[in-house]
Scaffold this motif. Structure first.
Motif, PDB file in Angstrom:
ATOM      1  N   MET A 182       0.828  -1.208   0.000  1.00 59.42           N
ATOM      2  CA  MET A 182       0.000   0.000   0.000  1.00 59.42           C
ATOM      3  C   MET A 182       0.860   1.255   0.000  1.00 59.42           C
ATOM      4  SD  MET A 182      -3.138  -1.166   2.480  1.00 59.42           S
ATOM      5  CE  MET A 182      -3.817   0.489   2.532  1.00 59.42           C
ATOM      6  N   GLU A 183       1.938   1.275   0.804  1.00 56.51           N
ATOM      7  CA  GLU A 183       2.822   2.442   0.872  1.00 56.51           C
ATOM      8  C   GLU A 183       3.520   2.673  -0.466  1.00 56.51           C
ATOM      9  OE1 GLU A 183       5.522   1.698   4.065  1.00 56.51           O
ATOM     10  OE2 GLU A 183       3.993   1.997   5.614  1.00 56.51           O
ATOM     11  N   LEU A 184       4.037   1.598  -1.045  1.00 61.12           N
ATOM     12  CA  LEU A 184       4.776   1.706  -2.300  1.00 61.12           C
ATOM     13  C   LEU A 184       3.900   2.235  -3.429  1.00 61.12           C
ATOM     14  CD1 LEU A 184       7.564   1.152  -3.563  1.00 61.12           C
ATOM     15  CD2 LEU A 184       6.736  -1.121  -4.141  1.00 61.12           C
ATOM     16  N   ASN A 185       2.613   1.880  -3.412  1.00 60.68           N
ATOM     17  CA  ASN A 185       1.690   2.283  -4.474  1.00 60.68           C
ATOM     18  C   ASN A 185       0.807   3.457  -4.100  1.00 60.68           C
ATOM     19  OD1 ASN A 185       1.938   0.214  -6.785  1.00 60.68           O
ATOM     20  ND2 ASN A 185       2.066  -0.999  -4.922  1.00 60.68           N
ATOM     21  N   LYS A 186       1.066   4.052  -2.939  1.00 59.95           N
ATOM     22  CA  LYS A 186       0.309   5.215  -2.468  1.00 59.95           C
ATOM     23  C   LYS A 186      -1.193   4.927  -2.455  1.00 59.95           C
ATOM     24  CE  LYS A 186       3.734   8.076  -4.699  1.00 59.95           C
ATOM     25  NZ  LYS A 186       3.941   7.753  -6.086  1.00 59.95           N
ATOM     26  N   LEU A 187      -1.566   3.754  -1.936  1.00 65.74           N
ATOM     27  CA  LEU A 187      -2.970   3.342  -1.864  1.00 65.74           C
ATOM     28  C   LEU A 187      -3.553   3.715  -0.512  1.00 65.74           C
ATOM     29  CD1 LEU A 187      -2.614  -0.264  -3.362  1.00 65.74           C
ATOM     30  CD2 LEU A 187      -3.427   1.780  -4.534  1.00 65.74           C
ATOM     31  N   ASP A 188      -4.742   4.267  -0.518  1.00 67.69           N
ATOM     32  CA  ASP A 188      -5.439   4.578   0.727  1.00 67.69           C
ATOM     33  C   ASP A 188      -6.095   3.336   1.311  1.00 67.69           C
ATOM     34  OD1 ASP A 188      -4.784   7.268   0.449  1.00 67.69           O
ATOM     35  OD2 ASP A 188      -6.578   7.681  -0.715  1.00 67.69           O
ATOM     36  N   SER A 189      -6.513   2.426   0.431  1.00 69.15           N
ATOM     37  CA  SER A 189      -7.216   1.223   0.864  1.00 69.15           C
ATOM     38  C   SER A 189      -6.912   0.087  -0.100  1.00 69.15           C
ATOM     39  CB  SER A 189      -8.726   1.482   0.902  1.00 69.15           C
ATOM     40  OG  SER A 189      -9.433   0.268   1.013  1.00 69.15           O
ATOM     41  N   ALA A 190      -6.705  -1.107   0.436  1.00 73.09           N
ATOM     42  CA  ALA A 190      -6.458  -2.272  -0.414  1.00 73.09           C
ATOM     43  C   ALA A 190      -7.747  -2.747  -1.078  1.00 73.09           C
ATOM     44  CB  ALA A 190      -5.846  -3.398   0.416  1.00 73.09           C
ATOM     45  N   ASP A 191      -8.871  -2.205  -0.664  1.00 72.50           N
ATOM     46  CA  ASP A 191     -10.163  -2.609  -1.221  1.00 72.50           C
ATOM     47  C   ASP A 191     -10.535  -1.851  -2.485  1.00 72.50           C
ATOM     48  OD1 ASP A 191     -10.533  -4.382   0.914  1.00 72.50           O
ATOM     49  OD2 ASP A 191     -11.402  -2.791   2.154  1.00 72.50           O
ATOM     50  N   ASN A 192      -9.741  -0.851  -2.859  1.00 70.00           N
ATOM     51  CA  ASN A 192     -10.097  -0.012  -4.005  1.00 70.00           C
ATOM     52  C   ASN A 192      -9.184  -0.236  -5.198  1.00 70.00           C
ATOM     53  OD1 ASN A 192     -12.213   1.215  -2.659  1.00 70.00           O
ATOM     54  ND2 ASN A 192     -10.910   2.820  -1.818  1.00 70.00           N
ATOM     55  N   LEU A 193      -8.917  -1.480  -5.544  1.00 74.70           N
ATOM     56  CA  LEU A 193      -8.122  -1.793  -6.727  1.00 74.70           C
ATOM     57  C   LEU A 193      -9.054  -1.945  -7.918  1.00 74.70           C
ATOM     58  CD1 LEU A 193      -5.640  -4.421  -5.231  1.00 74.70           C
ATOM     59  CD2 LEU A 193      -5.309  -1.975  -5.519  1.00 74.70           C
ATOM     60  N   PRO A 248       6.893  -4.773  -3.770  1.00 74.09           N
ATOM     61  CA  PRO A 248       8.134  -4.665  -2.990  1.00 74.09           C
ATOM     62  C   PRO A 248       9.013  -5.889  -3.229  1.00 74.09           C
ATOM     63  CG  PRO A 248       6.189  -4.389  -1.590  1.00 74.09           C
ATOM     64  CD  PRO A 248       5.710  -4.821  -2.936  1.00 74.09           C
ATOM     65  N   GLN A 249      10.336  -5.669  -3.276  1.00 76.81           N
ATOM     66  CA  GLN A 249      11.263  -6.777  -3.498  1.00 76.81           C
ATOM     67  C   GLN A 249      12.111  -6.999  -2.257  1.00 76.81           C
ATOM     68  OE1 GLN A 249      13.558  -5.925  -6.955  1.00 76.81           O
ATOM     69  NE2 GLN A 249      11.831  -6.100  -8.352  1.00 76.81           N
ATOM     70  N   GLY A 250      12.383  -8.243  -1.951  1.00 79.92           N
ATOM     71  CA  GLY A 250      13.283  -8.590  -0.853  1.00 79.92           C
ATOM     72  C   GLY A 250      12.783  -8.103   0.489  1.00 79.92           C
ATOM     73  N   ASP A 251      13.731  -7.944   1.414  1.00 80.69           N
ATOM     74  CA  ASP A 251      13.388  -7.519   2.767  1.00 80.69           C
ATOM     75  C   ASP A 251      13.620  -6.042   2.994  1.00 80.69           C
ATOM     76  OD1 ASP A 251      12.658 -10.091   3.520  1.00 80.69           O
ATOM     77  OD2 ASP A 251      14.747 -10.625   3.956  1.00 80.69           O
ATOM     78  N   ALA A 252      14.015  -5.314   1.934  1.00 81.94           N
ATOM     79  CA  ALA A 252      14.278  -3.884   2.095  1.00 81.94           C
ATOM     80  C   ALA A 252      12.976  -3.169   2.383  1.00 81.94           C
ATOM     81  CB  ALA A 252      14.912  -3.313   0.829  1.00 81.94           C
ATOM     82  N   PRO A 253      12.981  -2.221   3.310  1.00 82.86           N
ATOM     83  CA  PRO A 253      11.754  -1.490   3.596  1.00 82.86           C
ATOM     84  C   PRO A 253      11.309  -0.684   2.393  1.00 82.86           C
ATOM     85  CG  PRO A 253      13.617  -0.482   4.742  1.00 82.86           C
ATOM     86  CD  PRO A 253      14.116  -1.752   4.109  1.00 82.86           C
ATOM     87  N   ALA A 254      10.029  -0.658   2.152  1.00 79.89           N
ATOM     88  CA  ALA A 254       9.490   0.110   1.025  1.00 79.89           C
ATOM     89  C   ALA A 254       9.572   1.594   1.325  1.00 79.89           C
ATOM     90  CB  ALA A 254       8.041  -0.286   0.782  1.00 79.89           C
ATOM     91  N   GLN A 255       9.842   2.367   0.301  1.00 82.60           N
ATOM     92  CA  GLN A 255       9.821   3.815   0.445  1.00 82.60           C
ATOM     93  C   GLN A 255       8.489   4.298  -0.090  1.00 82.60           C
ATOM     94  OE1 GLN A 255      13.197   5.257  -1.688  1.00 82.60           O
ATOM     95  NE2 GLN A 255      14.644   4.482  -0.200  1.00 82.60           N
ATOM     96  N   SER A 256       7.917   5.307   0.548  1.00 85.51           N
ATOM     97  CA  SER A 256       6.604   5.773   0.115  1.00 85.51           C
ATOM     98  C   SER A 256       6.666   6.395  -1.268  1.00 85.51           C
ATOM     99  CB  SER A 256       6.037   6.778   1.120  1.00 85.51           C
ATOM    100  OG  SER A 256       6.905   7.858   1.245  1.00 85.51           O
ATOM    101  N   ALA A 257       7.813   6.940  -1.647  1.00 84.15           N
ATOM    102  CA  ALA A 257       7.982   7.470  -2.998  1.00 84.15           C
ATOM    103  C   ALA A 257       9.454   7.729  -3.229  1.00 84.15           C
ATOM    104  CB  ALA A 257       7.205   8.769  -3.164  1.00 84.15           C
ATOM    105  N   SER A 258       9.873   7.565  -4.464  1.00 82.72           N
ATOM    106  CA  SER A 258      11.240   7.900  -4.817  1.00 82.72           C
ATOM    107  C   SER A 258      11.391   9.410  -4.708  1.00 82.72           C
ATOM    108  CB  SER A 258      11.498   7.442  -6.255  1.00 82.72           C
ATOM    109  OG  SER A 258      12.614   8.095  -6.777  1.00 82.72           O
TER     110      SER A 258
END
Length: 197
Positions: free
Chosen positions: A5-16, A25-35
């Motif tokens: 959700m953070e990586l894709n800037k989603l407010d809700s997982a129900d609104n796809l 997200p790849q691996g165990d690296a923490p996701a960044q909210s935006a580059s």
């Protein structure tokens, strides 16, 4: 799920939506909210977030150049009003080049704030469903600045997310206009713009 959700800037997982592109997200690296290069300024994002955008309202995101060396949303608004456009500025957004507005600054037009049709295409039917983004500059002669391109990519990604539009919705003016045009110019880096959307 939270990282997705953070990586894709989603407010809700129900609104796809069907066809929506998601970053995984790849691996165990923490996701960044935006580059950092693609993040909108916080004050601009806050101003954009309060504007209600109806899902399915917009079908296309159209990239233009002003074909002028300088300009701003205000100067274009005055010009378009003089040409008889009652809603003024034909575009929903303008991105400055440092000559009229600071380099890379995104100006929100009243058409986006009011969620009304654009005036940037030669077809009323297409104007009804197309978001217009204009970069100041003549890209038959020069290329957009790096700041303009960073702002454009961040804005396009944000608008895609808000309008639930796929990457295929992003068009150059010349690709969608019903009359021949070179806009956004021969030197506009189309493939660079579309890569990774």
């Amino acid at each position: 799920l939270q990282r997705l959700m953070e990586l894709n800037k989603l407010d809700s997982a129900d609104n796809l939506s069907v066809g929506q592109v998601l970053l995984i997200p790849q691996g165990d690296a923490p996701a960044q909210s935006a580059s950092p290069a693609l993040a909108l300024p916080a004050d601009l994002k806050k101003a954009l977030d309060v504007i209600p955008v109806r899902s399915g309202r917009w079908r296309y995101i159209v990239i233009h150049h002003s074909a002028t060396a300088q300009g701003s949303a205000r100067s274009m608004d005055l010009y378009h009003r003089r040409k008889g456009m009652e809603n003024g500025l034909a575009y929903h957004f303008v991105i400055g080049n440092g000559r009229g507005t600071r380099d890379g600054v995104i100006e929100i037009g009243s058409r986006w704030k009011r969620q009304i049709k654009g005036g940037h295409l030669a077809s009323e039917r297409l104007n009804e469903v197309s978001i217009g983004i204009c970069l100041v500059g003549n890209f038959n002669n020069t290329r957009p600045t790096q700041a303009q391109m960073r702002s454009l990519r961040a804005l396009v990604q944000y608008v895609m997310m808000r309008s639930r539009a796929p990457a295929s919705a992003v068009k150059m003016h010349r690709e969608i206009n019903t009359k021949p045009t070179e806009c956004p110019g021969r030197q506009f880096p189309r493939s660079q713009m579309l890569q990774g959307l």
